[in-house]
Design a protein around this motif. Sequence first.
Motif, PDB file in Angstrom:
ATOM      1  N   ASP A  90       0.848  -1.198   0.000  1.00  0.00           N
ATOM      2  CA  ASP A  90       0.000   0.000   0.000  1.00  0.00           C
ATOM      3  C   ASP A  90       0.883   1.248   0.000  1.00  0.00           C
ATOM      4  N   TYR A  91       0.224   2.369   0.011  1.00  0.00           N
ATOM      5  CA  TYR A  91       0.923   3.658  -0.070  1.00  0.00           C
ATOM      6  C   TYR A  91       1.910   3.829   1.090  1.00  0.00           C
ATOM      7  N   TYR A  94       5.173   1.736   0.610  1.00  0.00           N
ATOM      8  CA  TYR A  94       6.107   2.357  -0.339  1.00  0.00           C
ATOM      9  C   TYR A  94       6.850   3.522   0.304  1.00  0.00           C
ATOM     10  N   ILE A  95       6.121   4.350   1.030  1.00  0.00           N
ATOM     11  CA  ILE A  95       6.747   5.495   1.697  1.00  0.00           C
ATOM     12  C   ILE A  95       7.826   5.015   2.658  1.00  0.00           C
ATOM     13  N   ILE A 117       7.113   0.327  -8.211  1.00  0.00           N
ATOM     14  CA  ILE A 117       6.155   1.442  -8.148  1.00  0.00           C
ATOM     15  C   ILE A 117       5.578   1.738  -9.531  1.00  0.00           C
ATOM     16  N   SER A 120       2.504  -0.096 -10.219  1.00  0.00           N
ATOM     17  CA  SER A 120       1.432   0.027  -9.234  1.00  0.00           C
ATOM     18  C   SER A 120       0.559   1.239  -9.548  1.00  0.00           C
ATOM     19  N   VAL A 122       0.204   3.821  -7.596  1.00  0.00           N
ATOM     20  CA  VAL A 122       0.686   5.040  -6.945  1.00  0.00           C
ATOM     21  C   VAL A 122       1.811   5.700  -7.723  1.00  0.00           C
ATOM     22  N   ASN A 125       1.548   9.413  -7.932  1.00  0.00           N
ATOM     23  CA  ASN A 125       1.370  10.143  -6.681  1.00  0.00           C
ATOM     24  C   ASN A 125       2.516  11.131  -6.476  1.00  0.00           C
ATOM     25  N   ILE A 128       5.031  10.230  -3.680  1.00  0.00           N
ATOM     26  CA  ILE A 128       5.920   9.125  -4.076  1.00  0.00           C
ATOM     27  C   ILE A 128       6.996   9.637  -5.029  1.00  0.00           C
TER      28      ILE A 128
END
Length: 668
Positions: A90-91, A94-95, A117, A120, A122, A125, A128
Motif C-alpha cells: 500500500d501507499y 512504499y513510503i 512502483i 502500481s 501510486v 502520486n 511518491i
Amino acid sequence: MSMLNFLRRPLKVFIDSRLFICRYQSQRLLDILNKKTAIETENNDELEKLPLENTIEWNKKLKFYRMRNEEKNALKLFEIGIRKYQFQPDYITYISMLEICKDIKDVDSGHYMHRVINKSSVRDNSRIQTLLMEMYMKCGDVDSAREMFDLFKNRTVVDYNALMTAYNTHQYPQRTIDLFYEMRDKDKVKPNNVSYMLFFQACIKLQSFEQGKALHEELKQKTSTYMKNKIMDSEQIEDNNIDKQYFESYEKFQVHELMLRDRPRVSAYYDAIMNSKHLFENKVVLDVGSGTGILSMFAAKAGAKCVYAVDACPAICHLAIELIKCNHLQDKIQVINKHIEDIDKFDENIDIIISEWMGFYLFHESMLESVIYARDHFLNLSTRNNDITPEQNESIVIFPSHAYLYCAPFIDQHIRIELNTMWKDYFDLNMSSILPHIKNSNLKECVFETIEPSQLVHDAQLIQSIDLRTIRIDDLHTMRSFCEFDIDNTCIISGFCFWFDCYFSSNNNSSILRSTRLTTSPHASKTHWKQTLVFLPEDIYPLKDDVVPVNIKLKQSSTNRRHYNLTISIKKIKENLHNNSEKNQEENLSNQSDTKRRRRRRSSTMSSDKRRISENEAMDTTSDSTSSDSDNDSNESGEHPIPCSCDRDRCKLIKTIIDKYNEENIVE
C-alpha cells in the motif's frame, strides 16, 4: 468430547515447504517479534522460511525490522513479499521503504523499488515522486533525480532548490546555474533567498565570478522596489492581524449584552428612527456593523422596504438571524457576514445608512472609516465625484448625522488619591512595591470612568465636530484643536475629561439641535462609554481669573490604526494681574502677599506640559516646570504630605486652597 475438541482447535496445522508450524505458534512468534524480544534473523534463508499469511503480517514484520534499525532485513523481506507471495504494497509501505533506501543510500534497492512502483497505482502520486527524487539525490544518482524532476507537473521553487542542492552537493555546479536560469526565465518561477544562495555557491565552485557579479547587479536594481513592497506587505499583514483581533473581540456576546443594556444608547436610536418613519418608509437601509441586528429591526419596524445588516463576526451574525426570525422580520432584513469593504455591490441602491460606530472619546476603534466607505461607495447619489455638492448633502441620510467631542478640566476625588495612599498604608503594611504591577498605576494611559458633574471645574468646550455627510477618511488621521479655560475661582485641575454628543438630523443644519440627541456627558445618564479621563503628571493650581490655554491633538496610531494617541499640551498659564489686584484690594490683601502667592503658584504650576496617552501602551511624557529663584524655599528638596502644616509657602497655598474648597465647595 467437547473438551477434546476445544484442545484440538489451536493444533490445526498447515504445510509450508516441508516446514510444519502451528497457527497458534506462528501468531505467538509474531507477537514476540513485535515486542522486540525475538532473536535477530540475519540469514536470508531463514527470512525465506518465515511464514507470511497475509499483507498485514508482512507489514508488521517490515515495521518491526525498521524499528530495530535492521533496514537491510526490511528491504529483503519486502522483496520476498513481492517475488514469492505477490503481495500488493500500500501507499504507506512504499513510503516506508523509500525512506529506508534514502537513509542507508541503497540506490540498487531504490531502483528495484522504482520498478515496482511503476507497475502500481501510486506511480503518479506526487508524494511518491518527490520521495523517489529525494532518494536518488541522497544516493548521488542526479540523472535519475532529474528524470523524476521532469515528471513533476507543477514545479515549485522548493523543488528547484532541492535539485540545485543535490547538484551542488555532488559537484555539479554548472547544472545548478543552468537550472536556476531555467527556473527563472523558462518556467517563470520566482527564485527565493535559498535559490540565490545556491546560485552564488555554484559560481564560487566554478570560479565564475562574472555570472555572480551580473546577478548581483541585477539584484541591486530590484532591491529598493523589493524592500518597499515587502514593507507594504508587512504593514498590510499587521493591519489584517489588528482587524482580526478587533472583530474577534466582538464575537463575545458579553460585549453586545453591555451595549444592549445601555438604555440611553438604545433609546436614542429607537427615538431617532421611529420619529423619522417618513424617511424610512419603503427605503433601502444599510446597517454598518449591525451586531445583534437591533438597529436593523428598528429600521424594519419603521417601514423600510429592505435592510442589509452587515457585520464581520460570524457568531454574532448567526445570533442576529435568530433574533430577526423571532421577530418575523426575515423577509425585510438580510444579514451579510462580511467586512463592508469586501462587498462589491448590493442588489438595490442604498437610501439610508445607520450605524453605531462611536468608541471611547468618539474616535476609538476607527469604525467611522467603514461608515465613510459605505457612504462613498453605496449611498444612492445622482452623481459620483470627489466633492459632495450642497444639493447632494441635503439628500444624504445617515444616522447619526453629526457628532461633537467636548473637553473640560476636572478634579480627581479618588483615583489618584487611592493609588497614592491605599497601598502605602494597607492594613498597617507598606504595599507600594505592588504599584508597578498594577495596570496603569502611573495614570499615563486614558482612564475610562464615570465622574460626577461637580468634579468639572469649568464648562466644557467643543474641540471637534463631525458631519457624517461630508467628512473624509483623510480628515481623521490627525485632528488638532485649541481651547482656553477662564478660571472663575481658584481650583485644582487633575486632568481633562472628554465626552461626545451625537445628533440624528434628517436634512439641514437648522434642524440639528431639534433632533434626537445621544450624549455621554457627566450631566446625563450613564452609558457604557462613560467618560475618557486624561490625567496630568501632577495636579495644577490655577488662581481665580487665570486662563489655562490647552492644545489637543488626536493622531491615529502608527502601530494600530484603530487606536489614537491623545496629546495634551498646556502652555504657560495666563495671569490676569489687573483683575486679581483689584479683587485682592477688595479683599484687603496686601500687594506683597499677592506677589508672594503668585510666585508660589508659578513654582507649583506646570508652564509646559506635553503628555501622550494611548489605550494599550504607555507613552513617555515630558513636563517642564518653572520655579522662581526669589523664593526662600526654592532650593528645598523632599516631598511634603498634602495638606502640610509647615511654614513652606507652597504648603501654605495648597492648604489654603483645600480649606477653601472644603468650606465653600466652589469647584463646579
